[in-house]
Design an enzyme around this catalytic site. Structure first.
Site, mmCIF file in Angstrom:
data_model
loop_
_atom_site.group_PDB
_atom_site.id
_atom_site.type_symbol
_atom_site.label_atom_id
_atom_site.label_comp_id
_atom_site.label_asym_id
_atom_site.label_seq_id
_atom_site.Cartn_x
_atom_site.Cartn_y
_atom_site.Cartn_z
ATOM 1 N N ASP A 1 0.859 -1.196 0.000
ATOM 2 C CA ASP A 1 0.000 0.000 0.000
ATOM 3 C C ASP A 1 0.890 1.240 0.000
ATOM 4 O O ASP A 1 2.009 1.203 0.526
ATOM 5 C CB ASP A 1 -0.916 0.009 1.229
ATOM 6 C CG ASP A 1 -2.214 0.762 0.971
ATOM 7 O OD1 ASP A 1 -3.290 0.134 0.952
ATOM 8 O OD2 ASP A 1 -2.142 2.006 0.756
ATOM 9 N N GLY B 1 -36.406 -0.658 5.327
ATOM 10 C CA GLY B 1 -35.878 0.192 6.386
ATOM 11 C C GLY B 1 -35.482 1.532 5.834
ATOM 12 O O GLY B 1 -36.209 2.116 5.022
ATOM 13 N N CYS C 1 -20.106 0.534 -1.280
ATOM 14 C CA CYS C 1 -20.231 -0.237 -2.528
ATOM 15 C C CYS C 1 -21.565 -0.053 -3.254
ATOM 16 O O CYS C 1 -21.596 0.447 -4.369
ATOM 17 C CB CYS C 1 -20.008 -1.715 -2.227
ATOM 18 S SG CYS C 1 -18.414 -2.006 -1.451
HETATM 19 C C1 UGA Z 1 -22.048 -5.284 -0.725
HETATM 20 C C2 UGA Z 1 -22.519 -6.612 -1.365
HETATM 21 O O1 UGA Z 1 -23.501 -7.214 -0.525
HETATM 22 C C3 UGA Z 1 -21.347 -7.581 -1.549
HETATM 23 O O2 UGA Z 1 -21.776 -8.761 -2.187
HETATM 24 C C4 UGA Z 1 -20.286 -6.881 -2.410
HETATM 25 O O3 UGA Z 1 -19.160 -7.710 -2.615
HETATM 26 C C5 UGA Z 1 -19.850 -5.600 -1.717
HETATM 27 O O4 UGA Z 1 -20.989 -4.734 -1.545
HETATM 28 C C6 UGA Z 1 -18.826 -4.914 -2.573
HETATM 29 O O5 UGA Z 1 -19.205 -4.350 -3.609
HETATM 30 O O6 UGA Z 1 -17.621 -5.024 -2.295
HETATM 31 P P1 UGA Z 1 -21.470 -4.471 1.751
HETATM 32 O O7 UGA Z 1 -21.256 -3.113 1.155
HETATM 33 O O8 UGA Z 1 -20.473 -4.985 2.714
HETATM 34 O O9 UGA Z 1 -21.573 -5.580 0.585
HETATM 35 O O10 UGA Z 1 -22.870 -4.388 2.489
HETATM 36 P P2 UGA Z 1 -24.268 -5.180 2.449
HETATM 37 O O11 UGA Z 1 -24.277 -6.219 3.467
HETATM 38 O O12 UGA Z 1 -24.599 -5.555 1.064
HETATM 39 O O13 UGA Z 1 -25.258 -4.040 2.916
HETATM 40 C C7 UGA Z 1 -25.391 -2.847 2.142
HETATM 41 C C8 UGA Z 1 -26.493 -1.979 2.672
HETATM 42 O O14 UGA Z 1 -27.759 -2.541 2.354
HETATM 43 C C9 UGA Z 1 -26.504 -1.749 4.173
HETATM 44 O O15 UGA Z 1 -26.725 -0.368 4.397
HETATM 45 C C10 UGA Z 1 -27.660 -2.593 4.669
HETATM 46 O O16 UGA Z 1 -28.270 -2.103 5.843
HETATM 47 C C11 UGA Z 1 -28.596 -2.489 3.489
HETATM 48 N N1 UGA Z 1 -29.585 -3.592 3.404
HETATM 49 C C12 UGA Z 1 -29.154 -4.862 3.236
HETATM 50 C C13 UGA Z 1 -30.938 -3.302 3.476
HETATM 51 O O17 UGA Z 1 -31.340 -2.128 3.618
HETATM 52 N N2 UGA Z 1 -31.842 -4.319 3.378
HETATM 53 C C14 UGA Z 1 -31.439 -5.608 3.199
HETATM 54 O O18 UGA Z 1 -32.316 -6.484 3.089
HETATM 55 C C15 UGA Z 1 -30.072 -5.892 3.138
#
Ligand code: UGA
Length: 448
Positions: free
Chosen positions: A28, A261, A268
């Site tokens: 890095d 929600g 991401c």
């Molecule tokens: C997301 C994707 O889920 C991963 O598969 C991907 O690899 C990653 O981005 C990336 O591009 O690197 P992440 O950003 O860690 O992962 O978060 P998530 O778990 O997907 O949650 C994202 C948002 O969606 C959060 O704010 C969460 O609260 C919200 N969410 C999730 C909802 O509002 N409702 C749901 O049913 C699920």
């Protein structure tokens, strides 16, 4: 193998691949990050990662450096894991970190190797990377680009790397493909050992690049769909949580990513959605993906809606400038974009806290891990050191991140602390009956 960029993506990959038995060097330009990792500490929170880093530093299979010459000398397989944020002036992805990592490495290469893209990029990036390599690497050294997108979810990243639900590979020559396979062999061996199957998709470059953004766009679409349905639930007295459960039993729909929600955030989903739209416009097919801007708009409306609900709940209305909350003490539980992380990037919770303060509320925020990052971004808000301190005197408690600590709160224990027992459950993660029985006014999102 080497990992260029040891943020949440490259740092997790580096430690996990050392754990799988590979010799790994993490690189890095940020000396602070490298220093921390080298000392067995994490520059960010990720479940289970610190143990893996420490363990593999001790075996000698894992090292970190800021020296690009060492990286060029060490690796047969170089993984590009640098960030690709939105450009300051548009929604397109900023590829400057990638350009800098590739050129820095390419000029120093001395032997045949592959450079593998893992970062999320606009479709077409791999051929641009190959051009950069051809331009900057020594003429007598054969360097091939390859692609293998990642799908890790923060807070579950270690599991997602060690036990992925699929592996996608793209390479040009048989030699590069074999090397790329060898670089993922550990994942398949672990799966075989645990009697699991990891599907492998070998494909062309454009598809490999699109898999990632298409997956994130689809996940965003599911969330915005259920949030749109939650508005209908609200005006008809239906319950969106039951609706989601019921439609989710259909395996074609599936029950994941249907929690209504305050919408999605993080580093991401929002960024990738916008970058995909921008790329589609550039490619002349913007119209086909125009619905993605509605997905984005539905998502952002969740945040203003939460502020309006706060004004309603506290008996304040809206003025010409929107909801009016002057002087109302409001506690926001949650600052991170989801639980089990300290990441506040594009966090709906923190954005709503900021908007509530903008509407005049006196906002106190509590988060188990995210307070330092939140304070650096939103210094105007008040931050409490504990949940009990945070709710003291509140006229409204907003649960905006579904931390375990909040989901299992005992409303009875809070009643005497707050000024008025009112709760806005922005994550639909509380039991409405429990809170109502304890004398609280409960409002969820799309729950009648
Ligand atoms: C997301 C994707 O889920 C991963 O598969 C991907 O690899 C990653 O981005 C990336 O591009 O690197 P992440 O950003 O860690 O992962 O978060 P998530 O778990 O997907 O949650 C994202 C948002 O969606 C959060 O704010 C969460 O609260 C919200 N969410 C999730 C909802 O509002 N409702 C749901 O049913 C699920």
């Amino acid at each position: 193998m080497t990992f260029l960029g040891v943020g949440p993506l490259g740092g997790t990959y580096a430690a996990c691949y050392a754990e799988l038995g590979y010799e790994v060097l993490g690189y890095d330009v940020d000396a602070g990050r490298v220093e921390k990792f080298s000392a067995g500490e994490l520059p960010f929170h990720e479940n289970g990662l610190e143990e893996l880093v420490r363990k593999n530093l001790a075996t000698g299979r894992l090292r970190f450096t800021t020296d690009p010459d060492e990286v060029a000398e060490f690796g047969d397989v170089h993984f590009l894991c640098v960030g690709t944020p939105s450009r300051p002036d548009s929604h397109s992805a900023d590829l400057s970190y990638m350009e800098s990592a590739v050129t820095t490495l390419a000029t120093r290469l001395t032997r045949r190797c592959i450079i593998v893209g893992k970062s999320t990029v606009p479709v077409g990036t791999s051929s641009w990377v190959q051009q950069l390599i051809d331009k900057h690497s020594p003429k007598n050294v054969e360097v091939e680009v390859a692609w293998s997108p990642e799908f890790l979810q923060e807070a579950n990243a270690v599991q997602d790397v060690l036990r992925p639900n699929r592996v996608v590979l793209a390479a040009q020559s048989d030699w590069a493909r074999d090397l790329l396979h060898a670089a993922h062999k550990g994942v398949f061996e672990l799966a075989a050992l645990e009697d699991r199957h990891v599907p492998l998709v070998v494909t062309d470059f454009a598809t490999a690049e699109l898999v990632k953004v298409a997956a994130n766009a689809f996940l965003s679409t599911k969330i915005s769909f259920i949030n749109a349905m939650s508005d209908i639930c609200e005006v008809t007295g239906a319950d969106v949580t039951a609706l989601a459960r019921a439609i989710g039993h259909d395996a074609r729909i599936g029950n994941k990513f249907l929690r209504a929600g305050i919408g999605f955030g993080g580093g991401c989903l929002p960024k990738d959605l916008r970058a995909l739209s921008a790329r589609a416009e550039e490619l002349g097919v913007g119209e086909s993906l125009r619905f993605l801007s509605e997905i984005d708009a539905i998502n952002i409306r969740r945040r203003s809606k939460a502020v309006r609900m706060a004004a309603d709940l506290t008996g304040r209305g809206s003025g010409p400038a929107g909801p009016e909350l002057s002087g109302v003490p409001i506690t926001v539980l949650g600052a991170t974009f989801k639980p089990d992380t300290d990441d506040i990037r594009d966090s709906p919770a923190l954005d709503i806290a900021r908007r509530l303060a903008g509407a005049g509320a006196s906002v106190t925020v509590y988060d188990p891990l995210g307070v330092d990052n939140a304070r650096a971004q939103e210094p105007q808000l008040r931050y409490a050191a504990s949940l009990m301190e945070a709710v003291d005197g509140a006229e409204l408690v907003c649960v905006l991140t579904a931390w375990e600590e909040f989901r299992h709160l005992d409303p009875e224990a809070l009643t005497d602390l707050v000024a008025s027992p009112r709760v806005l459950d922005g994550m639909n993660c509380l039991d409405p009956q429990l809170w109502r029985n304890a004398g609280w006014t409960y409002r969820g999102m799309g729950r009648g």
